[in-house]
Write a protein that holds these residues in place. Structure first.
Motif, PDB file in Angstrom:
ATOM      1  N   GLU A   3      -2.481  14.180   3.914  1.00 11.02           N
ATOM      2  CA  GLU A   3      -3.171  14.663   2.766  1.00 11.02           C
ATOM      3  C   GLU A   3      -2.091  15.600   2.267  1.00 11.02           C
ATOM      4  OE1 GLU A   3      -6.068  17.163   4.409  1.00 11.02           O
ATOM      5  OE2 GLU A   3      -7.580  14.869   5.160  1.00 11.02           O
ATOM      6  N   ALA A   4      -0.996  16.312   2.576  1.00  8.28           N
ATOM      7  CA  ALA A   4       0.079  17.155   1.805  1.00  8.28           C
ATOM      8  C   ALA A   4       0.888  16.514   1.043  1.00  8.28           C
ATOM      9  CB  ALA A   4       0.923  18.319   2.911  1.00  8.28           C
ATOM     10  N   ALA A   5       1.029  14.694   1.553  1.00  3.08           N
ATOM     11  CA  ALA A   5       2.028  14.276   0.638  1.00  3.08           C
ATOM     12  C   ALA A   5       1.029  13.573  -0.703  1.00  3.08           C
ATOM     13  CB  ALA A   5       2.661  12.964   1.871  1.00  3.08           C
ATOM     14  N   ILE A   6       0.076  13.664  -0.497  1.00  2.00           N
ATOM     15  CA  ILE A   6      -0.994  13.133  -1.638  1.00  2.00           C
ATOM     16  C   ILE A   6      -0.790  14.103  -2.373  1.00  2.00           C
ATOM     17  CG2 ILE A   6      -3.092  12.319  -2.073  1.00  2.00           C
ATOM     18  CD1 ILE A   6      -3.224  10.403   0.191  1.00  2.00           C
ATOM     19  N   ALA A   7      -1.287  15.039  -2.031  1.00  2.00           N
ATOM     20  CA  ALA A   7      -1.356  16.705  -3.065  1.00  2.00           C
ATOM     21  C   ALA A   7      -0.398  16.615  -3.669  1.00  2.00           C
ATOM     22  CB  ALA A   7      -1.705  17.638  -2.001  1.00  2.00           C
ATOM     23  N   CYS A   8       1.822  16.232  -2.892  1.00  4.04           N
ATOM     24  CA  CYS A   8       1.984  16.705  -3.392  1.00  4.04           C
ATOM     25  C   CYS A   8       3.064  15.374  -4.709  1.00  4.04           C
ATOM     26  CB  CYS A   8       3.047  17.027  -2.661  1.00  4.04           C
ATOM     27  SG  CYS A   8       3.197  18.465  -1.633  1.00  4.04           S
ATOM     28  N   GLY A   9       2.347  14.667  -4.893  1.00  3.61           N
ATOM     29  CA  GLY A   9       2.217  13.671  -5.843  1.00  3.61           C
ATOM     30  C   GLY A   9       3.290  12.151  -5.610  1.00  3.61           C
ATOM     31  N   PHE A  10       3.208  12.814  -3.700  1.00  2.18           N
ATOM     32  CA  PHE A  10       3.769  11.225  -3.676  1.00  2.18           C
ATOM     33  C   PHE A  10       3.000   9.504  -3.741  1.00  2.18           C
ATOM     34  CE2 PHE A  10       6.396  14.482  -1.628  1.00  2.18           C
ATOM     35  CZ  PHE A  10       8.027  13.876  -1.926  1.00  2.18           C
ATOM     36  N   THR A  11       3.407   8.927  -3.789  1.00  2.35           N
ATOM     37  CA  THR A  11       3.059   7.626  -3.644  1.00  2.35           C
ATOM     38  C   THR A  11       3.205   6.684  -2.659  1.00  2.35           C
ATOM     39  OG1 THR A  11       3.746   6.665  -5.380  1.00  2.35           O
ATOM     40  CG2 THR A  11       1.775   7.655  -6.037  1.00  2.35           C
ATOM     41  N   GLY A  12       3.552   5.500  -2.562  1.00  2.00           N
ATOM     42  CA  GLY A  12       3.817   4.133  -1.890  1.00  2.00           C
ATOM     43  C   GLY A  12       4.386   5.424  -0.066  1.00  2.00           C
ATOM     44  N   ILE A  13       3.440   5.667  -0.033  1.00  2.00           N
ATOM     45  CA  ILE A  13       3.215   6.017   1.484  1.00  2.00           C
ATOM     46  C   ILE A  13       2.391   4.950   2.649  1.00  2.00           C
ATOM     47  CG2 ILE A  13       1.936   7.853   3.069  1.00  2.00           C
ATOM     48  CD1 ILE A  13       1.415   9.551   0.416  1.00  2.00           C
ATOM     49  N   GLY A  14       2.830   5.274   4.035  1.00  2.00           N
ATOM     50  CA  GLY A  14       3.176   4.182   4.371  1.00  2.00           C
ATOM     51  C   GLY A  14       3.596   5.002   6.397  1.00  2.00           C
ATOM     52  N   GLY A  15       3.465   4.331   7.344  1.00  2.00           N
ATOM     53  CA  GLY A  15       3.703   5.527   8.373  1.00  2.00           C
ATOM     54  C   GLY A  15       4.075   3.783   9.375  1.00  2.00           C
ATOM     55  N   THR A  16       4.251   4.641  10.890  1.00  2.00           N
ATOM     56  CA  THR A  16       4.262   3.508  12.020  1.00  2.00           C
ATOM     57  C   THR A  16       3.594   3.930  12.785  1.00  2.00           C
ATOM     58  OG1 THR A  16       6.159   4.633  12.605  1.00  2.00           O
ATOM     59  CG2 THR A  16       6.843   2.787  11.352  1.00  2.00           C
ATOM     60  N   PRO A  17       3.021   2.496  13.378  1.00  2.00           N
ATOM     61  CA  PRO A  17       2.065   3.249  14.822  1.00  2.00           C
ATOM     62  C   PRO A  17       2.382   3.978  15.855  1.00  2.00           C
ATOM     63  CG  PRO A  17       2.041   0.594  14.720  1.00  2.00           C
ATOM     64  CD  PRO A  17       2.845   1.412  13.009  1.00  2.00           C
ATOM     65  N   ALA A  18       1.778   4.715  16.167  1.00  2.00           N
ATOM     66  CA  ALA A  18       2.411   5.882  17.373  1.00  2.00           C
ATOM     67  C   ALA A  18       2.961   5.251  18.044  1.00  2.00           C
ATOM     68  CB  ALA A  18       1.128   6.662  17.796  1.00  2.00           C
ATOM     69  N   GLY A  19       3.774   5.767  18.812  1.00  2.00           N
ATOM     70  CA  GLY A  19       4.703   5.459  20.054  1.00  2.00           C
ATOM     71  C   GLY A  19       5.552   4.211  19.516  1.00  2.00           C
ATOM     72  N   GLN A  20       5.690   3.300  18.058  1.00  2.00           N
ATOM     73  CA  GLN A  20       6.941   2.427  17.802  1.00  2.00           C
ATOM     74  C   GLN A  20       8.140   3.039  18.206  1.00  2.00           C
ATOM     75  OE1 GLN A  20       4.689  -0.022  14.675  1.00  2.00           O
ATOM     76  NE2 GLN A  20       7.619  -0.752  14.219  1.00  2.00           N
ATOM     77  N   ARG A  21       8.288   3.816  17.673  1.00  2.00           N
ATOM     78  CA  ARG A  21      10.118   4.628  17.454  1.00  2.00           C
ATOM     79  C   ARG A  21       9.880   5.387  18.597  1.00  2.00           C
ATOM     80  NH1 ARG A  21      11.110   5.538  11.449  1.00  2.00           N
ATOM     81  NH2 ARG A  21      10.998   3.404  10.444  1.00  2.00           N
TER      82      ARG A  21
END
Length: 140
Positions: free
Chosen positions: A100-118
């Motif tokens: 939510e903070a990243a979106i509010a700060c204007g970031f796009t191209g947001i992705g993530g990795t599943p918990a535990g993958q790293r």
């Protein structure tokens, strides 16, 4: 703007107290790369704002990548890391709050990795809104 090495960047007037060029520069040091760095003030403003919204340190796992580093890590040919993007650790952070903070700060191209993958830590790729790496400019 591409800078051959973060060491060539003057810290006079550096406006982002929570981040340093060395954190955001290429880390490979292969085939002539000396810490290649992409300077994008609008991106850095957004990254600093994200850190302020989150209220605590953000660990950067990966920033700019030279062409060799991008290949070595299996990055896409047009990866935003070839200019400016960051993968940040979400370990110890509320993933939804950071999103939510990243979106509010204007970031796009947001992705993530599943918990535990790293090894239990997630990552958020936060790249600036705008043209891709082969385009003339990017901005939020």
């Amino acid at each position: 703007m591409l800078i051959a090495s973060y060491r060539h960047l003057s810290m006079a007037g550096w406006a982002w107290p929570n981040f340093r060029p060395v954190e955001l520069a290429c880390k490979c040091r292969w085939h002539g790369c000396r810490g290649e760095y992409w300077q994008e003030p609008v991106f850095l403003d957004a990254l600093e704002a994200l850190r302020e919204k989150v209220g605590r340190a953000i660990r950067n796992n990966s920033g700019h990548r030279c062409g060799v580093r991008n290949v070595l890590v299996g990055g896409a040919a047009k990866s935003r890391h070839r200019r400016i993007a960051v993968d940040i650790s979400l370990s110890g952070h509320d993933r939804h709050a950071v999103l939510e903070a990243a979106i509010a700060c204007g970031f796009t191209g947001i992705g993530g990795t599943p918990a535990g993958q790293r090894a239990g830590a997630g990552a958020l790729d936060a790249s600036s809104r705008g043209p891709g790496p082969s385009d003339e400019s990017a901005g939020i």
